[in-house]
Design a protein around this motif. Sequence first.
Motif, PDB file in Angstrom:
ATOM      1  N   ASN A 175       0.849  -1.187   0.000  1.00 48.18           N
ATOM      2  CA  ASN A 175       0.000   0.000   0.000  1.00 48.18           C
ATOM      3  C   ASN A 175       0.892   1.247   0.000  1.00 48.18           C
ATOM      4  O   ASN A 175       0.930   1.997   0.969  1.00 48.18           O
ATOM      5  N   GLU A 176       1.600   1.435  -1.096  1.00 49.13           N
ATOM      6  CA  GLU A 176       2.575   2.524  -1.212  1.00 49.13           C
ATOM      7  C   GLU A 176       1.896   3.876  -0.982  1.00 49.13           C
ATOM      8  O   GLU A 176       0.791   4.109  -1.460  1.00 49.13           O
ATOM      9  N   ILE A 177       2.597   4.770  -0.294  1.00 45.41           N
ATOM     10  CA  ILE A 177       2.032   6.093  -0.033  1.00 45.41           C
ATOM     11  C   ILE A 177       2.085   6.946  -1.286  1.00 45.41           C
ATOM     12  O   ILE A 177       1.151   7.667  -1.604  1.00 45.41           O
ATOM     13  N   PHE A 184       6.416   2.082 -12.530  1.00 50.27           N
ATOM     14  CA  PHE A 184       7.616   2.001 -11.695  1.00 50.27           C
ATOM     15  C   PHE A 184       7.245   1.671 -10.243  1.00 50.27           C
ATOM     16  O   PHE A 184       7.844   0.801  -9.614  1.00 50.27           O
ATOM     17  N   ARG A 185       6.288   2.407  -9.697  1.00 53.77           N
ATOM     18  CA  ARG A 185       5.873   2.141  -8.322  1.00 53.77           C
ATOM     19  C   ARG A 185       4.359   2.018  -8.291  1.00 53.77           C
ATOM     20  O   ARG A 185       3.642   2.989  -8.485  1.00 53.77           O
ATOM     21  N   THR A 186       3.890   0.797  -8.081  1.00 51.67           N
ATOM     22  CA  THR A 186       2.456   0.547  -8.044  1.00 51.67           C
ATOM     23  C   THR A 186       2.134  -0.189  -6.755  1.00 51.67           C
ATOM     24  O   THR A 186       3.033  -0.545  -5.994  1.00 51.67           O
ATOM     25  N   ARG A 187       0.856  -0.423  -6.526  1.00 49.37           N
ATOM     26  CA  ARG A 187       0.479  -1.090  -5.273  1.00 49.37           C
ATOM     27  C   ARG A 187       0.342  -2.599  -5.468  1.00 49.37           C
ATOM     28  O   ARG A 187       0.305  -3.359  -4.522  1.00 49.37           O
ATOM     29  N   SER A 257      17.114   5.129 -10.581  1.00 44.80           N
ATOM     30  CA  SER A 257      16.212   4.528  -9.592  1.00 44.80           C
ATOM     31  C   SER A 257      16.383   3.017  -9.580  1.00 44.80           C
ATOM     32  O   SER A 257      16.802   2.416 -10.567  1.00 44.80           O
ATOM     33  N   GLU A 258      15.985   2.432  -8.446  1.00 39.85           N
ATOM     34  CA  GLU A 258      16.221   0.999  -8.234  1.00 39.85           C
ATOM     35  C   GLU A 258      15.442   0.116  -9.201  1.00 39.85           C
ATOM     36  O   GLU A 258      14.240   0.265  -9.379  1.00 39.85           O
ATOM     37  N   LEU A 259      16.173  -0.831  -9.759  1.00 43.03           N
ATOM     38  CA  LEU A 259      15.582  -1.827 -10.632  1.00 43.03           C
ATOM     39  C   LEU A 259      15.522  -3.155  -9.881  1.00 43.03           C
ATOM     40  O   LEU A 259      14.580  -3.927 -10.001  1.00 43.03           O
ATOM     41  N   GLU A 260      16.559  -3.380  -9.105  1.00 40.16           N
ATOM     42  CA  GLU A 260      16.702  -4.654  -8.402  1.00 40.16           C
ATOM     43  C   GLU A 260      17.594  -4.446  -7.185  1.00 40.16           C
ATOM     44  O   GLU A 260      18.534  -3.656  -7.242  1.00 40.16           O
TER      45      GLU A 260
HETATM   46  P1  ATP Z   1      11.804   1.156  -3.256  1.00 41.36           P
HETATM   47  O1  ATP Z   1      12.958   1.672  -2.425  1.00 41.36           O
HETATM   48  O2  ATP Z   1      11.809   1.640  -4.686  1.00 41.36           O
HETATM   49  O3  ATP Z   1      10.479   1.284  -2.587  1.00 41.36           O
HETATM   50  P2  ATP Z   1      12.363  -1.391  -2.184  1.00 41.36           P
HETATM   51  O4  ATP Z   1      13.810  -1.251  -1.848  1.00 41.36           O
HETATM   52  O5  ATP Z   1      11.339  -1.292  -1.147  1.00 41.36           O
HETATM   53  O6  ATP Z   1      12.015  -0.407  -3.402  1.00 41.36           O
HETATM   54  P3  ATP Z   1      12.497  -4.188  -2.459  1.00 41.36           P
HETATM   55  O7  ATP Z   1      11.730  -4.447  -1.246  1.00 41.36           O
HETATM   56  O8  ATP Z   1      13.966  -4.375  -2.454  1.00 41.36           O
HETATM   57  O9  ATP Z   1      12.165  -2.722  -2.989  1.00 41.36           O
HETATM   58  O10 ATP Z   1      11.838  -4.999  -3.657  1.00 41.36           O
HETATM   59  C1  ATP Z   1      12.584  -5.613  -4.674  1.00 41.36           C
HETATM   60  C2  ATP Z   1      12.156  -5.142  -6.051  1.00 41.36           C
HETATM   61  O11 ATP Z   1      10.745  -5.220  -6.208  1.00 41.36           O
HETATM   62  C3  ATP Z   1      12.492  -3.682  -6.347  1.00 41.36           C
HETATM   63  O12 ATP Z   1      13.816  -3.543  -6.777  1.00 41.36           O
HETATM   64  C4  ATP Z   1      11.507  -3.366  -7.446  1.00 41.36           C
HETATM   65  O13 ATP Z   1      11.991  -3.787  -8.705  1.00 41.36           O
HETATM   66  C5  ATP Z   1      10.295  -4.199  -7.066  1.00 41.36           C
HETATM   67  N1  ATP Z   1       9.324  -3.343  -6.368  1.00 41.36           N
HETATM   68  C6  ATP Z   1       9.292  -3.037  -5.052  1.00 41.36           C
HETATM   69  N2  ATP Z   1       8.256  -2.226  -4.760  1.00 41.36           N
HETATM   70  C7  ATP Z   1       7.608  -2.002  -5.934  1.00 41.36           C
HETATM   71  C8  ATP Z   1       6.459  -1.259  -6.299  1.00 41.36           C
HETATM   72  N3  ATP Z   1       5.741  -0.599  -5.398  1.00 41.36           N
HETATM   73  N4  ATP Z   1       6.086  -1.237  -7.601  1.00 41.36           N
HETATM   74  C9  ATP Z   1       6.787  -1.928  -8.540  1.00 41.36           C
HETATM   75  N5  ATP Z   1       7.876  -2.656  -8.243  1.00 41.36           N
HETATM   76  C10 ATP Z   1       8.300  -2.711  -6.972  1.00 41.36           C
END
Ligand code: ATP
Length: 434
Positions: A175-177, A184-187, A257-260
């Motif tokens: 439940n992302e804020i 890229f960032r979804t719930r 931004s983070e991919l993995e």
């Molecule tokens: P961020 O800092 O961007 O919130 P995170 O460090 O919480 O990411 P992880 O918990 O390490 O992310 O999750 C591993 C991977 O899962 C991430 O590198 C990303 O590719 C994917 N991921 C995480 N949260 C999301 C999201 N809300 N939407 C899409 N992909 C996601």
Amino acid sequence: MVTMDEIVALCKRRGFIFQSSEIYGGLNSCWDYGPLGVEMKNNIKRLWWKANVQLRDDVVGLDSSILMNPKVWEASGHLSNFADPMADCKVCKKRWRVDQLQEYKCPECGGELTEARMFNLMFKTFMGPVEDESAVVYLRPETAQGIFVNFVNVQQTMRKKLPFGIAQIGKSFRNEITPGNFIFRTREFEQMEIEYFVKPGTDEYWHKHWIEQRINWYYKLGIRKENLRVREHGKDELAHYAKACVDIEYLFPMGWSELEGIANRTDFDLTQHQKYSGENLTYFDDETKQRYIPYVIEPSAGVDRSLLAFLIDAYEYQQIDKDDFRVVLHLHPAIAPVKAAVFPLMKKEELVKKAREIYNELKYKWIVQYDESGSIGKRYRRQDEIGTPFGITVDYQTLEDETVTIRDRDTMEQVRVHIKEIIPYLEERIEVKF
Ligand code: ATP
């Protein structure tokens, strides 16, 4: 560089990604993968599985359930810790993640913010007919815990010795804020995760190994080197249990931004699950005759984020001539949703018949399209825009000597190939050697 708006527009126009429940005005941060999107997504997942499970003797797969015993989330720390600090703007009422702000004020209107509160990111629901506290379950916020709780099942049934890994692909929910930046960032999103169990003391070696493996996977699939980087987490960023963590970052339109993430999680997870479940989760080491809890290295990638990176990296608005432009996706053939398109040069019966024959044969191996409408130039352009690497055209010469032309999407050059050679020609260029 391509903008996110151009990518969103292309995805909608060509059937890659649509807004969820669009006819009802959509649902914030939810997206639907259309006919081309689902093919591309499946290709990414299959290529990940191939590199990390099929081709490795030391990794096996798993598909665990999304709903799990709530104790799992107590043990993993998600119930108490999986939260982001957030604050509301007192003026415009927008909600912000405090750790992402440059200054402590509303980035949109400059208004004063409320005090930060912790906000748990797990979705809650009820299992069974009664909606009370004892029926609460959570949608998993990561696939990893399904792996940890099956550690002993998998290790014993597969008779695996350390080091070995368990891989899983599946949906996760947070439940992302502040969701945003398209997919890229979804719930609701999909992850590809490996928990790789190792003997303590060898963990640093395996951490390096997985960083290399994972970065090479993106390179092999055509992501440009200058758009990827490895960023090591500072001590202040590290989760309390992690010994080290790196992010593979991609240069998205909104910046790096983070991919993995690839973390050395030590023995934290299995130790926690052993404590909370009361079950013995140790491993018996045949060589040293000792029992211990393995350390774990976790490469954790997002399917949706990878798909977005592949699209952005492949996109080109290319000038061909003075007044001639095309949009082309230079996707690796293995990632491209449609592998080849088959065209009769003109809508003449004998050409159509031959082209259909070829199309029907290729269908057994790949997703291919048949197109007879419009000029041949237009048909090529339509395929360029969705990244189809090969255009196969049946012309009058085909009827004489059984050869066709194969047009290369990137160079736009054509070669003549015998019909019998089409499959090997494509195969050689689509197959990836990891
Ligand atoms: P961020 O800092 O961007 O919130 P995170 O460090 O919480 O990411 P992880 O918990 O390490 O992310 O999750 C591993 C991977 O899962 C991430 O590198 C990303 O590719 C994917 N991921 C995480 N949260 C999301 C999201 N809300 N939407 C899409 N992909 C996601």
